[in-house]
Design a protein around this motif. Structure first.
Motif, mmCIF file in Angstrom:
data_model
loop_
_atom_site.group_PDB
_atom_site.id
_atom_site.type_symbol
_atom_site.label_atom_id
_atom_site.label_comp_id
_atom_site.label_asym_id
_atom_site.label_seq_id
_atom_site.Cartn_x
_atom_site.Cartn_y
_atom_site.Cartn_z
ATOM 1 N N THR A 208 -2.106 -72.261 39.684
ATOM 2 C CA THR A 208 -2.404 -71.286 37.939
ATOM 3 C C THR A 208 -3.912 -71.828 37.659
ATOM 4 O O THR A 208 -4.533 -70.789 37.194
ATOM 5 N N ALA A 209 -4.375 -73.237 38.304
ATOM 6 C CA ALA A 209 -5.250 -73.453 37.850
ATOM 7 C C ALA A 209 -5.681 -72.365 38.632
ATOM 8 O O ALA A 209 -7.505 -72.341 39.095
ATOM 9 N N ALA A 210 -6.014 -72.556 40.406
ATOM 10 C CA ALA A 210 -6.748 -72.536 40.883
ATOM 11 C C ALA A 210 -6.830 -70.438 40.669
ATOM 12 O O ALA A 210 -7.739 -70.077 41.270
ATOM 13 N N ARG A 211 -5.690 -70.030 40.064
ATOM 14 C CA ARG A 211 -6.268 -68.495 39.599
ATOM 15 C C ARG A 211 -7.211 -69.107 38.573
ATOM 16 O O ARG A 211 -8.080 -67.206 38.845
ATOM 17 N N PHE A 212 -6.965 -69.354 37.651
ATOM 18 C CA PHE A 212 -8.238 -69.612 36.539
ATOM 19 C C PHE A 212 -9.719 -69.674 37.158
ATOM 20 O O PHE A 212 -10.528 -69.282 36.930
ATOM 21 N N LYS A 213 -9.647 -71.277 38.414
ATOM 22 C CA LYS A 213 -10.970 -70.789 38.148
ATOM 23 C C LYS A 213 -11.060 -69.737 39.381
ATOM 24 O O LYS A 213 -12.141 -69.444 39.846
ATOM 25 N N GLU B 179 4.299 -68.258 34.826
ATOM 26 C CA GLU B 179 3.580 -69.025 35.478
ATOM 27 C C GLU B 179 2.873 -69.426 34.620
ATOM 28 O O GLU B 179 1.539 -67.913 34.061
ATOM 29 N N THR B 180 1.529 -70.491 34.294
ATOM 30 C CA THR B 180 1.245 -70.616 32.929
ATOM 31 C C THR B 180 -0.253 -71.841 33.291
ATOM 32 O O THR B 180 0.284 -72.484 34.260
ATOM 33 N N VAL B 181 -1.734 -71.393 33.108
ATOM 34 C CA VAL B 181 -2.559 -72.061 32.931
ATOM 35 C C VAL B 181 -2.990 -72.614 31.261
ATOM 36 O O VAL B 181 -3.304 -71.611 30.922
ATOM 37 N N ASP B 182 -3.220 -73.149 31.272
ATOM 38 C CA ASP B 182 -3.661 -74.324 29.928
ATOM 39 C C ASP B 182 -5.015 -74.432 30.046
ATOM 40 O O ASP B 182 -5.659 -74.895 30.596
ATOM 41 N N VAL B 183 -5.567 -73.464 29.098
ATOM 42 C CA VAL B 183 -7.600 -73.410 29.250
ATOM 43 C C VAL B 183 -7.852 -73.959 27.498
ATOM 44 O O VAL B 183 -7.085 -73.540 26.972
ATOM 45 N N GLU C 255 -12.979 -79.252 34.657
ATOM 46 C CA GLU C 255 -11.512 -79.720 34.160
ATOM 47 C C GLU C 255 -11.311 -81.081 33.540
ATOM 48 O O GLU C 255 -12.335 -81.617 33.157
ATOM 49 N N PHE C 256 -9.708 -81.301 32.965
ATOM 50 C CA PHE C 256 -9.382 -82.245 31.728
ATOM 51 C C PHE C 256 -7.975 -82.870 32.151
ATOM 52 O O PHE C 256 -7.398 -82.214 31.872
#
Ligand code: ZN
Length: 433
Positions: A356-361, A397-401, A373-374
């Protein structure tokens, strides 16, 4: 909308939203202005035995949580299942909540007893002009129940510090113990007679309702009477209350409004994140699950839709503080003004995965927005948010931002205007495919 106008409107939105009730009301006003129709949970949506027609809708639960969506239908078979782009945020912020029977007279100071709501940073609440807002329930002269938003809008209270002469240890680290029961009681004025003043009397006067009406309930919170402002030589910073998480709520609402017409897009704005999300309208409650079941009653179709979907859970992140850089992992120090932050935690305090990090990037890349990134230092505990709760509740599927910010949970927090704009750009792109 251009960046400067967006930031001005964000500041207006935060000013109009001192409590979760007001946040929902301000969001509803924006949605209605843009043609969204209200659905009510006490009505049967699919009564006509046909699916909900394509369109733009919103649902409110407990007056303080909101789900809004642009809906085209889930598709008819495996090959035509349409994913649902979801953005989550929370409507509440740490604050001081008025007790049920709050009025007290100590010496000749009129005071209102409060409970601390959420993980507030307490010291900044002292010596600051406070106002009061929330929702009030009452019975009118005919015995009918009414419910009204209330906002005093002006400074009516203060929590004075103890003078340094009476606490010489005040500037030492160990000298600042704050007793939540005795030290944090706001003063709302003076009274020289011993006649009892009832809170109901204050509320009726402010609401301008008849003396024979009966106040039956209230959820009222103190807040900083000073609105958010731009700060810094180039006005590049925003300081103000509730940046966590109204920056994300506003970005979610605005991006949904400007999303693509032939996509399934949804925003979920939950109350009670700051107190653990376990409630009727919190992220660990049934609100989202119930809404999805209504939208797509066929279980298998609904599961397939959720499994092809992505949730962007947006909640502010910790920027590295210039005076406390050692509080961050040296390799993960998000900076103000350098873009939204993806939040990682190996123990799933954040729901982000490699995928999901890849999808957000990728989304940031397409939008030409920088991304950071943190991860918490390995020797410090990690906070959490509603991302993992929602992911677990419905299996998405989830990304926290979140935008980088300083002084999180203080009565005034600090962020960079451009990061608020970047977040809006990315979410808008997400809702445009
Ligand atoms: Zn938050």
């Amino acid at each position: 909308m251009q960046q400067e106008q967006y930031i001005d409107e964000l500041i207006n939105f935060i000013t109009a939203s001192p409590t979760p009730f007001h946040t929902v009301a301000a969001s509803v006003a924006l949605l209605k202005k843009n043609g969204f129709q209200q659905l009510r949970e006490d009505e049967i949506w699919n009564e006509r035995e046909t699916a909900l027609p394509a369109g733009n809708y919103f649902v409110v639960r407990s007056l303080s949580s909101l789900i809004a969506f642009c809906w085209q239908g889930a598709g008819s078979n495996t090959n035509t299942i349409k994913p649902l782009q979801m953005v989550g945020a929370h409507t509440d912020s740490p604050s001081l909540k008025v007790k049920p029977i709050p009025v007290k007279l100590q010496q000749n100071c009129l005071q209102l007893g409060v409970e601390v709501y959420g993980g507030a940073l307490l010291a900044p609440w002292f010596d600051r002009e406070l106002s009061l807002a929330g929702q009030v329930w009452w019975l009118n002269g005919l015995g009918e129940e009414q419910s009204t938003l209330l906002d005093f809008k002006q400074n009516i209270a203060i929590i004075p510090s103890l003078a340094i002469h009476l606490n010489r240890e005040a500037n030492k680290k160990e000298g600042n113990g704050i007793n939540k029961q005795t030290h944090l009681v706001p003063v709302i004025g003076l009274s020289n007679d011993d006649e009892e003043l009832f809170f109901d009397t204050i509320l009726k006067k402010q609401l301008n309702i008849d003396a024979d009406a009966e106040i039956t309930g209230h959820d009222l919170f103190f807040y900083d009477a000073h609105p958010p402002v731009r700060t810094g030589l180039a006005r590049e910073l925003i300081t103000g209350s509730r940046l966590d998480n109204l920056v994300s709520c506003f970005a979610a609402v605005q991006s949904l409004i400007s999303g693509e017409a032939d996509m399934n897009n949804m925003i979920i704005l939950n109350n009670h994140e700051e107190v653990g999300s376990v409630s009727t309208c919190g992220a660990q409650g049934s609100f989202l699950r119930d809404t999805l079941e209504w939208l797509v009653p066929e279980r298998e179709k609904r599961l397939a839709m959720v499994r092809t979907s992505l949730l962007i859970s947006a909640d502010n992140a910790h920027a590295v503080h210039p005076n406390y850089t050692d509080k961050h992992d040296p390799q993960h120090q998000p900076r103000l003004g350098q873009g939204p932050v993806i939040k990682h935690n190996a123990n799933q305090r954040y729901a982000t995965s490699g995928s999901t990090a890849a999808r957000f990037k990728m989304l940031c890349k397409k939008t030409q927005v920088p991304v950071q990134e943190f991860v918490m230092r390995s020797d410090m505990g990690c906070g959490s948010t509603m991302g993992p709760l929602t992911a677990a509740e419905i299996g998405v599927e989830t990304v926290d931002v979140g935008i980088p910010s300083l002084a999180m949970h203080s009565i005034r927090e600090t962020a960079a205007g451009i990061d608020c704009w970047y977040l809006y750009q990315v979410l808008q792109r997400f809702f445009r495919g």
